[in-house]
Design an enzyme around this catalytic site. Sequence first.
Site, PDB file in Angstrom:
ATOM      1  N   PRO A 211      -8.863   0.034  12.792  1.00  0.00           N
ATOM      2  CA  PRO A 211      -7.421  -0.022  13.331  1.00  0.00           C
ATOM      3  C   PRO A 211      -7.005   1.576  13.147  1.00  0.00           C
ATOM      4  O   PRO A 211      -7.706   2.331  12.608  1.00  0.00           O
ATOM      5  CB  PRO A 211      -6.701  -0.729  12.107  1.00  0.00           C
ATOM      6  CG  PRO A 211      -7.878  -1.134  11.129  1.00  0.00           C
ATOM      7  CD  PRO A 211      -9.115  -0.671  11.514  1.00  0.00           C
ATOM      8  N   PRO A 212      -5.926   1.986  13.775  1.00  0.00           N
ATOM      9  CA  PRO A 212      -5.469   3.198  13.829  1.00  0.00           C
ATOM     10  C   PRO A 212      -5.358   3.681  12.123  1.00  0.00           C
ATOM     11  O   PRO A 212      -4.999   3.312  11.335  1.00  0.00           O
ATOM     12  CB  PRO A 212      -4.160   2.993  14.528  1.00  0.00           C
ATOM     13  CG  PRO A 212      -3.995   2.020  15.199  1.00  0.00           C
ATOM     14  CD  PRO A 212      -4.894   1.040  14.228  1.00  0.00           C
ATOM     15  N   GLY A 215      -9.254   6.957   9.938  1.00  0.00           N
ATOM     16  CA  GLY A 215     -10.119   8.075   9.821  1.00  0.00           C
ATOM     17  C   GLY A 215     -11.306   8.431  10.910  1.00  0.00           C
ATOM     18  O   GLY A 215     -11.997   8.876  10.619  1.00  0.00           O
ATOM     19  N   GLU A 433      14.392 -12.936  -3.357  1.00  0.00           N
ATOM     20  CA  GLU A 433      13.034 -12.148  -3.833  1.00  0.00           C
ATOM     21  C   GLU A 433      12.774 -12.553  -5.221  1.00  0.00           C
ATOM     22  O   GLU A 433      11.549 -12.653  -5.656  1.00  0.00           O
ATOM     23  CB  GLU A 433      13.423 -10.624  -4.002  1.00  0.00           C
ATOM     24  CG  GLU A 433      13.894  -9.914  -2.550  1.00  0.00           C
ATOM     25  CD  GLU A 433      12.898 -10.196  -1.496  1.00  0.00           C
ATOM     26  OE1 GLU A 433      11.668 -10.138  -2.143  1.00  0.00           O
ATOM     27  OE2 GLU A 433      13.243 -10.153  -0.382  1.00  0.00           O
TER      28      GLU A 433
HETATM   29  P1  ADP Z   1      -7.806   7.422  13.738  1.00  0.00           P
HETATM   30  O1  ADP Z   1      -8.591   8.146  14.493  1.00  0.00           O
HETATM   31  O2  ADP Z   1      -8.768   6.373  12.812  1.00  0.00           O
HETATM   32  O3  ADP Z   1      -6.459   6.709  14.278  1.00  0.00           O
HETATM   33  P2  ADP Z   1      -7.389   9.661  12.008  1.00  0.00           P
HETATM   34  O4  ADP Z   1      -8.795  10.177  11.893  1.00  0.00           O
HETATM   35  O5  ADP Z   1      -6.814  10.298  13.140  1.00  0.00           O
HETATM   36  O6  ADP Z   1      -7.383   8.288  12.255  1.00  0.00           O
HETATM   37  O7  ADP Z   1      -6.711  10.009  10.628  1.00  0.00           O
HETATM   38  C1  ADP Z   1      -5.516  10.523  10.463  1.00  0.00           C
HETATM   39  C2  ADP Z   1      -5.353  11.207   9.223  1.00  0.00           C
HETATM   40  O8  ADP Z   1      -5.413  10.357   8.040  1.00  0.00           O
HETATM   41  C3  ADP Z   1      -6.668  12.256   8.810  1.00  0.00           C
HETATM   42  O9  ADP Z   1      -6.466  13.343   9.655  1.00  0.00           O
HETATM   43  C4  ADP Z   1      -6.691  12.341   7.358  1.00  0.00           C
HETATM   44  O10 ADP Z   1      -5.793  13.048   7.011  1.00  0.00           O
HETATM   45  C5  ADP Z   1      -6.342  10.834   6.972  1.00  0.00           C
HETATM   46  N1  ADP Z   1      -7.491   9.798   6.660  1.00  0.00           N
HETATM   47  C6  ADP Z   1      -7.841   8.869   7.259  1.00  0.00           C
HETATM   48  N2  ADP Z   1      -8.532   8.448   6.794  1.00  0.00           N
HETATM   49  C7  ADP Z   1      -9.179   8.955   5.636  1.00  0.00           C
HETATM   50  C8  ADP Z   1     -10.284   9.055   4.771  1.00  0.00           C
HETATM   51  N3  ADP Z   1     -11.160   8.125   5.129  1.00  0.00           N
HETATM   52  N4  ADP Z   1     -10.360  10.053   4.051  1.00  0.00           N
HETATM   53  C9  ADP Z   1      -9.457  11.123   4.008  1.00  0.00           C
HETATM   54  N5  ADP Z   1      -8.449  11.350   4.966  1.00  0.00           N
HETATM   55  C10 ADP Z   1      -8.229  10.284   5.743  1.00  0.00           C
END
Ligand code: ADP
Length: 629
Positions: A211-212, A215, A433
């Site tokens: 999911p979005p 990371g 609630e």
């Molecule tokens: P996706 O590409 O899956 O939509 P992103 O890689 O763009 O997600 O993640 C957005 C931000 O969330 C990253 O730049 C980071 O700051 C944070 N993030 C997400 N997952 C992690 C993780 N496992 N560890 C550290 N930071 C994370």
Amino acid sequence: MRLPRLSVDPLAALFAALALVLLIVFLVMLGSTQPRSNGTELPYTTVQRKAAAGEVRNAVQLDYDHRLLITDRAGAEAWTSFPATGGLQDQLLTQLDRKGASVVIDAQSGKQAKRLIVQVLLPILILASLFALFMRVSQQADAGGMGAFSRWAGRRSKLGPGSTGGPSFADVAGAPAAVAELQELCDLLRFPERYSALGARPPKGALLVGPPGTGKTLLARATAGEAHAAFFSVSGAEFVESLVGVGAARIRDLFAKARAAAPAIVFIDELDAVGRKRGAGVGQGNDEREQTLNQLLVEMDGFDAGRGLIVLAATNRPDILDPALLRPGRFDRQVTVDAPDADGRAQILSLYLKGRPCEADVTPAEIARRCPGFTGAELENVVNEAALLSARAGQAAIGVDDLDEAIQRVVGGPRNDTHVLGPDELETIAVHEAAHAVVAAAHGDGAQLHQLSIVSRGRRLGRATTLMLDRDRTVLRRSDLERQLAVTMAGAAAERIAFGEVSTAVNDDLHTATQLARSMVTSFGMSSLGPVTIGEHSAEVFLGASLQELGGVGPGTLERIDAETREIVEEAETRAAKTLSANWPVVQAIADDLVAHETLADVQLAGHLAAVRAAPNGSGPDHGGPADR
Ligand code: ADP
């Protein structure tokens, strides 16, 4: 994206100069081809009259311009156009001759050729030199030029072979499985000879599925950082233009650049935008997508993975990808990047809290338990919001309260102070609630209630229950689901007990309960329809997309599904109502407290809930609870 270079290409300059010179010549010649006219224009009849009266001293007949220039005896100049009839013209000339005027006939023989040059030849030459200039510029242009349209317009980070400073795996927390998988690709880029020595066919690409905000992009960048490889990133949507063929050209260009920069990682975000199953849908956009996808397939077949190029792609819809993309030799690795579990969340929180001043009682593990289901991006957001809140309050360090408020903000948005609820509304929401809390406490020992609040946030009016699980659960028994349903339906049951009717506040609960009950019937075989699944299932349950397509299911079965679903939800409400009746004084006490204080935290809440009697029909040995966000 690089800025277009400012150095001038000599050939382009030559074409530009040529076009300019030709334009000047054109303008000058255009002036000289205009019909000649001296003095004022006179009507033809006036000139006739003047000729007859002998007032004209001399006359010039301009053949090509079809005009007559005259000078009268007083020396004034004038001109007139000849009428279309040749006879009249001859008459006038004879008249002038007879009255003693000198008549000269100018054939203007050069003018015809001049006009041909101005009207035909020069425009063609000007257009040709402009066209040559245009072609030259588009050939020469880098990203900023005209040819950029069919070029890859994504980002290339500064990471290159041997460079450091990009993100590394140390910047990714809570995703050990994904990191381990990508580590291997990293080794492949750094030490390709190890693999070739053993005759292993290295993978060409890996698909990051999740999911979005989990990371995926970060992981791809970290892989490039670890491998000291160049990183080319592009979003699938950027390939799809309304012009057929542009996407394919961009893919070609991207791969050509990446090959030249090897070792390199090509990262395609939102792969589903280009990689959707072919042959579905109609229209031009679809043709374009197919061409683009075909080109991507060709490119992936065309490179030798041993040469230091790896394609990573991210998607949250692997189910709609074209099977050709997923076959071995293309994206033959799938790395699932799911929302982190409690430990993972704690690690991510520690990562982001590390560089920030925190109060002593802030423990990432405890905070992590308060935000079940949060993705990495949301957790990062929580820490950032908390930092903002404490900065706004003028504190020196981030406190637990800031983090709590930040979690609530990330879930429901900031407090909605403008919408003031009336006393009736507050009472309804408080009872609603309180009922969730009481039933959760009565039905399970696994669920821990951290906070109860009727603060309205965003679109939600006063719904802010935060029910926490001791641990994240992925396997739930039927009794767990029933308990979850009872907790979800508790609000509606309480409203019925307290006011004899339900309010609109139950809408979200009903929706959640119906979806869960329906899944119990159609996906988990937990109804009298038997141990079967109904409809097509997608394996990626975490995607939260529709769990099943009920296309080929008969109307009779659909009716039974509806009836079973309704029954399950009604049973849950009855169960909740029983529990609530047995504990009504507690519900009332919590509701009163909520109306008075808006939010009840740990200690006060635990005090109230200690009085709750366990549900009459008991619960299994392995208790779960709702994760109500
Ligand atoms: P996706 O590409 O899956 O939509 P992103 O890689 O763009 O997600 O993640 C957005 C931000 O969330 C990253 O730049 C980071 O700051 C944070 N993030 C997400 N997952 C992690 C993780 N496992 N560890 C550290 N930071 C994370």
